[in-house]
Design a protein around this motif. Sequence first.
Motif, PDB file in Angstrom:
ATOM      1  N   LYS A  42       0.838  -1.207   0.000  1.00  0.00           N
ATOM      2  CA  LYS A  42       0.000   0.000   0.000  1.00  0.00           C
ATOM      3  C   LYS A  42       0.870   1.252   0.000  1.00  0.00           C
ATOM      4  O   LYS A  42       0.603   2.210  -0.723  1.00  0.00           O
ATOM      5  CB  LYS A  42      -0.949   0.013   1.194  1.00  0.00           C
ATOM      6  CG  LYS A  42      -1.854   1.255   1.184  1.00  0.00           C
ATOM      7  CD  LYS A  42      -2.842   1.247   2.298  1.00  0.00           C
ATOM      8  CE  LYS A  42      -3.766   2.428   2.292  1.00  0.00           C
ATOM      9  NZ  LYS A  42      -3.334   3.657   1.711  1.00  0.00           N
ATOM     10  N   GLU A  43       1.915   1.245   0.783  1.00  0.00           N
ATOM     11  CA  GLU A  43       2.820   2.401   0.841  1.00  0.00           C
ATOM     12  C   GLU A  43       3.466   2.634  -0.528  1.00  0.00           C
ATOM     13  O   GLU A  43       3.548   3.769  -0.998  1.00  0.00           O
ATOM     14  CB  GLU A  43       3.881   2.180   1.922  1.00  0.00           C
ATOM     15  CG  GLU A  43       4.650   3.417   2.299  1.00  0.00           C
ATOM     16  CD  GLU A  43       3.883   4.369   3.207  1.00  0.00           C
ATOM     17  OE1 GLU A  43       4.489   5.360   3.618  1.00  0.00           O
ATOM     18  OE2 GLU A  43       2.688   4.159   3.497  1.00  0.00           O
ATOM     19  N   ILE A  44       3.894   1.565  -1.172  1.00  0.00           N
ATOM     20  CA  ILE A  44       4.498   1.697  -2.501  1.00  0.00           C
ATOM     21  C   ILE A  44       3.482   2.273  -3.478  1.00  0.00           C
ATOM     22  O   ILE A  44       3.780   3.221  -4.208  1.00  0.00           O
ATOM     23  CB  ILE A  44       5.036   0.333  -2.996  1.00  0.00           C
ATOM     24  CG1 ILE A  44       6.264  -0.077  -2.175  1.00  0.00           C
ATOM     25  CG2 ILE A  44       5.376   0.400  -4.491  1.00  0.00           C
ATOM     26  CD1 ILE A  44       6.736  -1.500  -2.402  1.00  0.00           C
ATOM     27  N   SER A  45       2.255   1.744  -3.468  1.00  0.00           N
ATOM     28  CA  SER A  45       1.245   2.225  -4.422  1.00  0.00           C
ATOM     29  C   SER A  45       0.800   3.649  -4.104  1.00  0.00           C
ATOM     30  O   SER A  45       0.425   4.394  -5.008  1.00  0.00           O
ATOM     31  CB  SER A  45       0.046   1.282  -4.461  1.00  0.00           C
ATOM     32  OG  SER A  45      -0.683   1.313  -3.259  1.00  0.00           O
ATOM     33  N   ASP A  46       0.858   4.048  -2.844  1.00  0.00           N
ATOM     34  CA  ASP A  46       0.496   5.420  -2.468  1.00  0.00           C
ATOM     35  C   ASP A  46       1.506   6.439  -2.990  1.00  0.00           C
ATOM     36  O   ASP A  46       1.147   7.575  -3.289  1.00  0.00           O
ATOM     37  CB  ASP A  46       0.387   5.575  -0.948  1.00  0.00           C
ATOM     38  CG  ASP A  46      -0.877   4.960  -0.373  1.00  0.00           C
ATOM     39  OD1 ASP A  46      -1.783   4.577  -1.147  1.00  0.00           O
ATOM     40  OD2 ASP A  46      -0.951   4.859   0.873  1.00  0.00           O
ATOM     41  N   GLY A 117       8.894  -1.124  -6.251  1.00  0.00           N
ATOM     42  CA  GLY A 117       7.631  -1.755  -6.619  1.00  0.00           C
ATOM     43  C   GLY A 117       7.769  -2.628  -7.855  1.00  0.00           C
ATOM     44  O   GLY A 117       7.267  -3.763  -7.881  1.00  0.00           O
ATOM     45  N   ARG A 118       8.455  -2.131  -8.889  1.00  0.00           N
ATOM     46  CA  ARG A 118       8.653  -2.931 -10.102  1.00  0.00           C
ATOM     47  C   ARG A 118       9.490  -4.174  -9.804  1.00  0.00           C
ATOM     48  O   ARG A 118       9.215  -5.256 -10.328  1.00  0.00           O
ATOM     49  CB  ARG A 118       9.302  -2.085 -11.201  1.00  0.00           C
ATOM     50  CG  ARG A 118       8.305  -1.154 -11.881  1.00  0.00           C
ATOM     51  CD  ARG A 118       8.891  -0.473 -13.110  1.00  0.00           C
ATOM     52  NE  ARG A 118       9.983   0.436 -12.806  1.00  0.00           N
ATOM     53  CZ  ARG A 118       9.834   1.692 -12.390  1.00  0.00           C
ATOM     54  NH1 ARG A 118       8.633   2.198 -12.228  1.00  0.00           N
ATOM     55  NH2 ARG A 118      10.885   2.445 -12.135  1.00  0.00           N
ATOM     56  N   LYS A 119      10.481  -4.014  -8.949  1.00  0.00           N
ATOM     57  CA  LYS A 119      11.311  -5.159  -8.554  1.00  0.00           C
ATOM     58  C   LYS A 119      10.455  -6.215  -7.843  1.00  0.00           C
ATOM     59  O   LYS A 119      10.559  -7.413  -8.128  1.00  0.00           O
ATOM     60  CB  LYS A 119      12.443  -4.674  -7.635  1.00  0.00           C
ATOM     61  CG  LYS A 119      13.380  -5.752  -7.143  1.00  0.00           C
ATOM     62  CD  LYS A 119      14.508  -5.126  -6.333  1.00  0.00           C
ATOM     63  CE  LYS A 119      14.594  -5.790  -4.987  1.00  0.00           C
ATOM     64  NZ  LYS A 119      15.581  -5.205  -4.098  1.00  0.00           N
ATOM     65  N   ARG A 123       9.598  -9.997  -9.284  1.00  0.00           N
ATOM     66  CA  ARG A 123       9.946 -11.183  -8.480  1.00  0.00           C
ATOM     67  C   ARG A 123       8.712 -11.966  -8.056  1.00  0.00           C
ATOM     68  O   ARG A 123       8.844 -13.069  -7.538  1.00  0.00           O
ATOM     69  CB  ARG A 123      10.714 -10.756  -7.232  1.00  0.00           C
ATOM     70  CG  ARG A 123      12.112 -10.283  -7.488  1.00  0.00           C
ATOM     71  CD  ARG A 123      12.886  -9.918  -6.220  1.00  0.00           C
ATOM     72  NE  ARG A 123      12.474 -10.647  -5.055  1.00  0.00           N
ATOM     73  CZ  ARG A 123      12.306 -10.110  -3.842  1.00  0.00           C
ATOM     74  NH1 ARG A 123      12.509  -8.835  -3.648  1.00  0.00           N
ATOM     75  NH2 ARG A 123      11.929 -10.851  -2.817  1.00  0.00           N
ATOM     76  N   ASN A 124       7.525 -11.368  -8.240  1.00  0.00           N
ATOM     77  CA  ASN A 124       6.280 -11.968  -7.756  1.00  0.00           C
ATOM     78  C   ASN A 124       6.421 -12.302  -6.263  1.00  0.00           C
ATOM     79  O   ASN A 124       6.004 -13.357  -5.794  1.00  0.00           O
ATOM     80  CB  ASN A 124       5.905 -13.216  -8.567  1.00  0.00           C
ATOM     81  CG  ASN A 124       4.452 -13.584  -8.386  1.00  0.00           C
ATOM     82  OD1 ASN A 124       3.593 -12.718  -8.219  1.00  0.00           O
ATOM     83  ND2 ASN A 124       4.168 -14.876  -8.413  1.00  0.00           N
ATOM     84  N   SER A 125       7.003 -11.351  -5.551  1.00  0.00           N
ATOM     85  CA  SER A 125       7.288 -11.534  -4.130  1.00  0.00           C
ATOM     86  C   SER A 125       6.004 -11.450  -3.305  1.00  0.00           C
ATOM     87  O   SER A 125       4.926 -11.138  -3.833  1.00  0.00           O
ATOM     88  CB  SER A 125       8.255 -10.443  -3.655  1.00  0.00           C
ATOM     89  OG  SER A 125       7.589  -9.183  -3.663  1.00  0.00           O
ATOM     90  N   ALA A 126       6.136 -11.682  -2.023  1.00  0.00           N
ATOM     91  CA  ALA A 126       4.991 -11.580  -1.115  1.00  0.00           C
ATOM     92  C   ALA A 126       4.404 -10.176  -1.126  1.00  0.00           C
ATOM     93  O   ALA A 126       3.209  -9.995  -0.912  1.00  0.00           O
ATOM     94  CB  ALA A 126       5.418 -11.981   0.304  1.00  0.00           C
ATOM     95  N   LEU A 131       0.655  -5.724  -5.883  1.00  0.00           N
ATOM     96  CA  LEU A 131       0.921  -4.549  -6.725  1.00  0.00           C
ATOM     97  C   LEU A 131       0.661  -4.869  -8.197  1.00  0.00           C
ATOM     98  O   LEU A 131       0.782  -6.020  -8.620  1.00  0.00           O
ATOM     99  CB  LEU A 131       2.379  -4.107  -6.562  1.00  0.00           C
ATOM    100  CG  LEU A 131       2.803  -3.663  -5.174  1.00  0.00           C
ATOM    101  CD1 LEU A 131       4.314  -3.498  -5.095  1.00  0.00           C
ATOM    102  CD2 LEU A 131       2.085  -2.386  -4.773  1.00  0.00           C
ATOM    103  N   ARG A 132       0.351  -3.804  -8.952  1.00  0.00           N
ATOM    104  CA  ARG A 132       0.152  -3.953 -10.388  1.00  0.00           C
ATOM    105  C   ARG A 132       0.712  -2.698 -11.048  1.00  0.00           C
ATOM    106  O   ARG A 132       0.404  -1.571 -10.636  1.00  0.00           O
ATOM    107  CB  ARG A 132      -1.336  -4.085 -10.687  1.00  0.00           C
ATOM    108  CG  ARG A 132      -1.688  -4.112 -12.136  1.00  0.00           C
ATOM    109  CD  ARG A 132      -3.186  -4.187 -12.460  1.00  0.00           C
ATOM    110  NE  ARG A 132      -4.080  -3.795 -11.408  1.00  0.00           N
ATOM    111  CZ  ARG A 132      -4.921  -4.625 -10.764  1.00  0.00           C
ATOM    112  NH1 ARG A 132      -4.947  -5.898 -11.062  1.00  0.00           N
ATOM    113  NH2 ARG A 132      -5.717  -4.175  -9.826  1.00  0.00           N
ATOM    114  N   ALA A 133       1.522  -2.905 -12.093  1.00  0.00           N
ATOM    115  CA  ALA A 133       2.041  -1.765 -12.856  1.00  0.00           C
ATOM    116  C   ALA A 133       0.913  -1.207 -13.709  1.00  0.00           C
ATOM    117  O   ALA A 133       0.156  -1.953 -14.310  1.00  0.00           O
ATOM    118  CB  ALA A 133       3.205  -2.203 -13.737  1.00  0.00           C
TER     119      ALA A 133
END
Length: 134
Positions: A42-46, A117-119, A123-126, A131-133
């Motif tokens: 959420k923080e990354i997407s914000d 976020g892209r990383k 990686r399809n990480s947890a 997230l979605r680009a």
Amino acid sequence: MSYAKTLAICLALMIPAVAEAKPPLREVKQIDNELYYIAVAKEISDYCPSISGRKLKAINVMWGLRSEANSLGYSDQEIRAYVESDAEKDRMRAKGEAYLASNGVTYENPNSFCTLGRKEIDRNSAIGVYLRAN
């Protein structure tokens, strides 16, 4: 009453208390960790305009976490107290900010959120699964 009978009665009375003893939800890693991943996503997407959060996925997972906590014996009131606790929010924020900083993210540089976020997505990480680009 004999000693053995007294001991048996005491043990029988203690069993429900032992069964009810549960760790604080913050110590239930499968729940606490998943909430942490959602919070970091959420923080990354914000902060990154080119990445959005997968909100429906996060909500669905949170309902599942609630059910899991209920099945472990936690009441809805205990779950709500954990989620709404200022101390838990502060702990989660500090943990998230440490993770972001360790990955070169700064609030002064919103692009650093995008890079991480892209990383995470690649990686399809947890964290990346939330997230979605754009």
